[in-house]
Design an enzyme around this catalytic site. Structure first.
Site, PDB file in Angstrom:
ATOM      1  N   SER A 166     -73.484 -70.886 -58.767  1.00  0.00           N
ATOM      2  CA  SER A 166     -72.263 -71.615 -59.099  1.00  0.00           C
ATOM      3  C   SER A 166     -72.456 -72.372 -60.407  1.00  0.00           C
ATOM      4  O   SER A 166     -73.536 -72.896 -60.681  1.00  0.00           O
ATOM      5  CB  SER A 166     -71.919 -72.615 -57.987  1.00  0.00           C
ATOM      6  OG  SER A 166     -70.854 -73.461 -58.376  1.00  0.00           O
TER       7      SER A 166
ATOM      8  N   HIS B 133     -70.065 -74.846 -61.477  1.00  0.00           N
ATOM      9  CA  HIS B 133     -69.179 -76.010 -61.470  1.00  0.00           C
ATOM     10  C   HIS B 133     -69.785 -77.102 -62.364  1.00  0.00           C
ATOM     11  O   HIS B 133     -71.005 -77.159 -62.543  1.00  0.00           O
ATOM     12  CB  HIS B 133     -69.035 -76.498 -60.016  1.00  0.00           C
ATOM     13  CG  HIS B 133     -68.090 -77.640 -59.854  1.00  0.00           C
ATOM     14  ND1 HIS B 133     -68.478 -78.950 -60.051  1.00  0.00           N
ATOM     15  CD2 HIS B 133     -66.784 -77.687 -59.486  1.00  0.00           C
ATOM     16  CE1 HIS B 133     -67.445 -79.747 -59.820  1.00  0.00           C
ATOM     17  NE2 HIS B 133     -66.411 -79.013 -59.488  1.00  0.00           N
TER      18      HIS B 133
ATOM     19  N   VAL C 135     -70.763 -80.089 -62.060  1.00  0.00           N
ATOM     20  CA  VAL C 135     -71.871 -80.926 -61.585  1.00  0.00           C
ATOM     21  C   VAL C 135     -73.142 -80.127 -61.329  1.00  0.00           C
ATOM     22  O   VAL C 135     -74.172 -80.698 -60.981  1.00  0.00           O
ATOM     23  CB  VAL C 135     -71.500 -81.701 -60.302  1.00  0.00           C
ATOM     24  CG1 VAL C 135     -70.361 -82.660 -60.566  1.00  0.00           C
ATOM     25  CG2 VAL C 135     -71.181 -80.762 -59.145  1.00  0.00           C
ATOM     26  N   LYS C 136     -73.087 -78.803 -61.496  1.00  0.00           N
ATOM     27  CA  LYS C 136     -74.260 -77.974 -61.224  1.00  0.00           C
ATOM     28  C   LYS C 136     -75.238 -78.015 -62.405  1.00  0.00           C
ATOM     29  O   LYS C 136     -75.011 -78.668 -63.414  1.00  0.00           O
ATOM     30  CB  LYS C 136     -73.825 -76.543 -60.906  1.00  0.00           C
ATOM     31  CG  LYS C 136     -72.921 -76.443 -59.663  1.00  0.00           C
ATOM     32  CD  LYS C 136     -73.682 -76.792 -58.396  1.00  0.00           C
ATOM     33  CE  LYS C 136     -72.812 -76.925 -57.158  1.00  0.00           C
ATOM     34  NZ  LYS C 136     -71.820 -75.892 -56.956  1.00  0.00           N
ATOM     35  N   ILE C 137     -76.340 -77.273 -62.282  1.00  0.00           N
ATOM     36  CA  ILE C 137     -77.419 -77.355 -63.256  1.00  0.00           C
ATOM     37  C   ILE C 137     -76.953 -76.935 -64.644  1.00  0.00           C
ATOM     38  O   ILE C 137     -77.267 -77.577 -65.647  1.00  0.00           O
ATOM     39  CB  ILE C 137     -78.628 -76.528 -62.784  1.00  0.00           C
ATOM     40  CG1 ILE C 137     -79.298 -77.200 -61.565  1.00  0.00           C
ATOM     41  CG2 ILE C 137     -79.677 -76.396 -63.868  1.00  0.00           C
ATOM     42  CD1 ILE C 137     -78.753 -76.828 -60.244  1.00  0.00           C
TER      43      ILE C 137
END
Length: 393
Positions: free
Chosen positions: A187, A189, A191-193
Site C-alpha cells: 500500500s 497511502h 502514511v505508509k513508508i
C-alpha cells in the site's frame, strides 16, 4: 488543527517528488503512461520479485490477487483479526467466507501455532482455507517460513499483506520477494513508508498470476490475440474475457511513487532510528512496545505501545489517549479487531473468539512515527505520556 500538532503518520515529500508529478502533468500521459511500468519495476526490483502490478489502492490489490488465485463462493479466506478491514473484506468481495487466526501475544502478527491448530481442526471438518493472508503488523514480518511449510502440508495459497512492511526483511530476505508466498500486497497511502498519494501494488513471481491481476484491474479486458476467443478483428480490437474492475493507477500517482522509491532506504533507516529512540526513551514507563522477532527487520510503518493497565489503574487507556490528544500528540489505535465490527458479527463472531487480539486492542496506542520526525519530537511524546500517566503515579 493547531500548528504544533504531531500526527501519528505523515508523508515526506521533497522537490524531486513534486518535479516528478509536474513532469507528468506536462507530458502526453496523465493516466496510463510510462510512469506506471517504471514504478512497477522500481518496487519489484527493490523487493527482488519478478513482477509488480500497480493498482489504484491497497484494497484493490488484495481483492484482485484473491480473485486471480481462484477464491470464490464456497471457499474460505483466513487472516488476522488485528488488521484493517480490507484484509478480510477481500475474501467477501470474492463471495468467499472469512475466518480469523488469533495473533501472537508478543508481536501481534498472525500466530503460526494457532494457525496450525486451526488447520488441524479445519481438516477434520472439511473447511480448510483456500487462501491465508498473513498481515505483517506494524511493519514486522510474520513467521513466513513456518506459514509456508503449513501451506505445503494443507494446500492453501498465501497472499501476504505487507501494507505496513515495505523496507523490511525476514531471515535476510526482503519483504515482498514472494519467497514464501504466491503474492504480496503493498500500500502507498500517504502514511505508509512510501506514498503515491493513493495506490497499491502486487509483487509476485508467478507470471500467469501477474497477467490475470493485470487484466482484472482493467475490466477483465485483453488486447493480446493469444488470450482471445476466436480471431482478432484488427489492431484496435479488445475482448472482455472476464468481469474485472477499474482498479488502475494513474501516471501521476506512479511518478510520485517511483520518486519516493529512490528514498525508501533512507526512510526505512530513519524509522528504525526513531523506533530505537522510542525504546530507550520510554523505558521505565508502565508500558511496553511490541516484541521484536530477531530474525527480521521491521519496515516500521507504526510504533505501538501496550499500556500496563493494572499498573496505571484507575486510569484507563481512553483517558491516556485523550490526554495525549489534548496535548496535540496525534495518537491513534490500530486496530479494532475485525471480528468485533458490527458487519462481521452477522457471521457469528463474538467477543472472546480471539482473546489475544482483544487483549492487545484494550491496551494499545499508536504513537507518531514518520521520517521527518526529530529526536526532540520523540522527547515531546515521552513528556506528554508522562503527563498523561501522572494520575497513576
Amino acid at each position: 488543527m493547531a500548528s504544533d500538532f504531531l500526527p501519528y503518520g505523515r508523508q515526506s515529500l521533497d522537490e524531486a517528488d513534486i518535479a516528478a508529478v509536474v513532469d507528468v502533468l506536462r507530458s502526453d500521459f496523465l493516466t496510463q503512461g510510462p510512469a506506471i511500468p517504471r514504478f512497477e519495476k522500481a518496487v519489484a526490483d527493490w523487493c527482488g520479485a519478478r513482477h509488480g502490478i500497480a493498482l489504484s489502492n491497497g484494497t484493490a490489490t488484495l481483492h484482485c490477487a484473491a480473485q486471480a488465485m481462484g477464491l470464490g463462493k464456497g471457499d474460505w479466506l483466513w487472516t488476522s483479526p488485528i488488521t484493517f478491514v480490507a484484509s478480510s473484506n477481500a475474501g467477501r468481495y470474492c463471495g468467499a467466507q472469512v475466518d480469523f487466526v488469533d495473533v501472537d501475544p508478543a508481536t501481534v502478527c498472525l500466530c503460526p501455532d494457532r494457525l496450525e491448530a486451526k488447520l488441524q481442526q479445519a481438516e477434520k471438518q472439511g473447511r480448510l482455507p483456500k487462501i491465508v493472508v498473513p498481515v505483517h503488523f506494524a511493519g514486522q514480518s510474520c513467521d513466513m517460513p513456518r506459514i509456508h511449510a503449513l501451506s505445503q502440508k494443507y494446500g492453501f495459497r498465501i497472499l501476504e499483506d505487507a501494507a505496513h512492511a515495505l523496507g523490511g526483511s525476514y531471515e535476510g530476505e526482503r519483504i515482498g520477494n514472494c519467497r514464501w508466498s504466491d503474492a504480496v500486497s503493498h500500500s502507498f497511502h500517504p502514511v505508509k513508508i512510501v506514498t503515491s498519494a493513493e495506490g497499491g501494488m502486487i509483487t509476485t513471481n508467478d507470471e500467469e498470476l501477474a497477467w490475470r491481476i493485470g487484466a482484472l484491474r482493467t475490466h477483465g479486458i485483453t488486447r493480446e490475440s493469444s488470450r482471445m476467443q476466436g480471431e482478432s478483428d484488427g489492431p484496435w480490437y479488445y475482448q472482455q474475457i472476464e468481469l474485472g474492475y477499474n482498479y488502475r493507477m494513474t501516471d501521476l500517482q506512479a511518478a510520485l511513487g517511483a520518486s519516493q522509491m529512490e528514498k525508501l532506504d533512507r526512510f526505512a533507516q530513519r524509522r528504525q532510528e526513531l523506533a530505537e529512540l522510542y525504546d530507550r526513551t520510554l523505558a521505565g514507563l508502565p508500558l511496553r512496545p511490541l516484541a521484536r522477532d530477531p530474525r527480521g527487520i521491521s519496515g516500521w510503518h507504526l510504533y505501538m505501545i501496550r499500556l500496563d493497565l493494572e499498573a496505571i489503574a484507575p486510569l484507563t487507556r481512553r483517558q491516556v489517549f485523550e490526554s495525549l490528544r489534548a496535548q496535540n500528540i496525534g495518537v491513534n489505535v490500530h486496530y479494532i479487531p475485525v471480528h468485533l465490527q458490527p458487519d462481521y458479527r452477522q457471521f457469528g463472531f463474538q467477543k472472546g473468539d480471539f482473546p489475544e487480539a482483544e487483549r492487545y486492542y484494550e491496551e494499545c496506542i499508536t504513537l507518531p512515527m514518520f521520517p521527518a520526525m526529530t529526536d526532540l519530537d520523540v522527547m515531546r511524546v515521552k513528556e506528554a505520556l508522562c503527563q498523561a500517566l501522572h494520575a497513576a503515579a
